[in-house]
Write a protein that holds these residues in place. Structure first.
Motif, PDB file in Angstrom:
ATOM      1  N   ALA A  11      -3.544  -0.314   2.533  1.00  0.00           N
ATOM      2  CA  ALA A  11      -3.610  -1.014   1.249  1.00  0.00           C
ATOM      3  C   ALA A  11      -2.549  -2.107   1.187  1.00  0.00           C
ATOM      4  N   HIS A  12      -3.000  -3.324   0.911  1.00  0.00           N
ATOM      5  CA  HIS A  12      -2.064  -4.424   0.600  1.00  0.00           C
ATOM      6  C   HIS A  12      -0.933  -4.548   1.641  1.00  0.00           C
ATOM      7  N   GLU A  28       2.285   1.274  -3.391  1.00  0.00           N
ATOM      8  CA  GLU A  28       0.969   1.579  -2.810  1.00  0.00           C
ATOM      9  C   GLU A  28       0.901   1.261  -1.317  1.00  0.00           C
ATOM     10  N   HIS A  92      -6.422   3.579  -0.771  1.00  0.00           N
ATOM     11  CA  HIS A  92      -5.664   2.945  -1.860  1.00  0.00           C
ATOM     12  C   HIS A  92      -5.214   3.949  -2.909  1.00  0.00           C
ATOM     13  N   VAL A  93      -4.416   3.450  -3.845  1.00  0.00           N
ATOM     14  CA  VAL A  93      -4.034   4.228  -5.030  1.00  0.00           C
ATOM     15  C   VAL A  93      -4.368   3.367  -6.246  1.00  0.00           C
TER      16      VAL A  93
END
Ligand SMILES: [Zn+2]
Length: 221
Positions: A11-12, A28, A92-93
């Motif tokens: 994620a990201h 995250e 992800h969160v």
């Protein structure tokens, strides 16, 4: 033996703003990479080939370039190993707000691209695994509604049965532009205090890893 290639999406990145708990203790990008590291080790031990799309903390500076390069990596692997042998799971969160205040949404969910594809089968397996591995979390949410940690309308497993199965449908870029079955999981909420406490706990980390492992293994069986 059938090839089983699992591509895991982080994620990201460390250089992407927001994507953290309101107190900034939880990030995250970091959590996703920690879960993926453990999940990768466990899947490899079970005989899977596991490739992480972007393992580094840093990602390309614009989201457009970041997402395009994730898809390019996935599609290149599909070409090399055969699309039918590959799946992509992006971890992800969730967040209910803009990460500036604690809110009372919670729950787990998975997204697929729109329409009925093999990704729906993978998502269904992940939901089934989540219901087992997050059983204690679901119970805690019921209690948490009494204390106000969660609003009344929250459900531990967020579902959308409009197309006949549980997963939520979305045209997330990485789901729409990857050639193999692709699912994006949103593992609870980083702007819910009770969810963050669970995610950071030993039990919580094990449950998040286990639900992905179980869902993936059951998809390939
Ligand atoms: Zn995210």
């Amino acid at each position: 033996m059938k090839k089983k290639i699992v591509i895991l999406g982080t994620a990201h990145g460390i250089n992407v703003g927001g994507k953290c708990s309101p107190d900034k203790s939880f990030r995250e990008y970091k959590y996703s990479r920690e879960i993926i590291k453990q999940l990768k080790a466990e899947l490899e031990a079970a005989g899977y080939t596991v490739i992480v799309d972007i393992e580094a903390d840093e990602v390309p500076a614009t989201q457009k370039v970041e997402l395009a390069s994730r898809c390019a990596i996935v599609n290149k692997i599909c070409k090399e190993y055969g699309t039918a042998n590959c799946i992509y799971v992006s971890i992800h969160v969730n967040a209910a707000g803009s990460n500036s205040q604690w809110l009372n949404a919670g729950g787990w969910c998975a997204y697929t691209s729109r329409g009925k594809t093999k990704a729906d089968t993978l998502a269904t397996k992940l939901y089934e695994a989540a219901e087992v591995e997050l059983a204690d979390y679901a119970e805690a949410m019921a209690d948490g509604k009494k204390s106000g940690a969660y609003s009344e309308k929250q459900r531990p497993f967020r579902t959308d049965y409009s197309d006949g199965d549980a997963d939520q449908e979305s045209n997330f870029y990485v789901l729409a532009h990857t050639s193999c079955p692709a699912v994006l999981t949103e593992n609870l909420f980083m702007d819910n205090m009770a969810d963050v406490a669970f995610l950071e706990s030993e039990v919580g980390r094990k449950a998040i890893v286990a639900l992905h492992k179980k869902g993936i293994v059951s998809y390939f069986e």
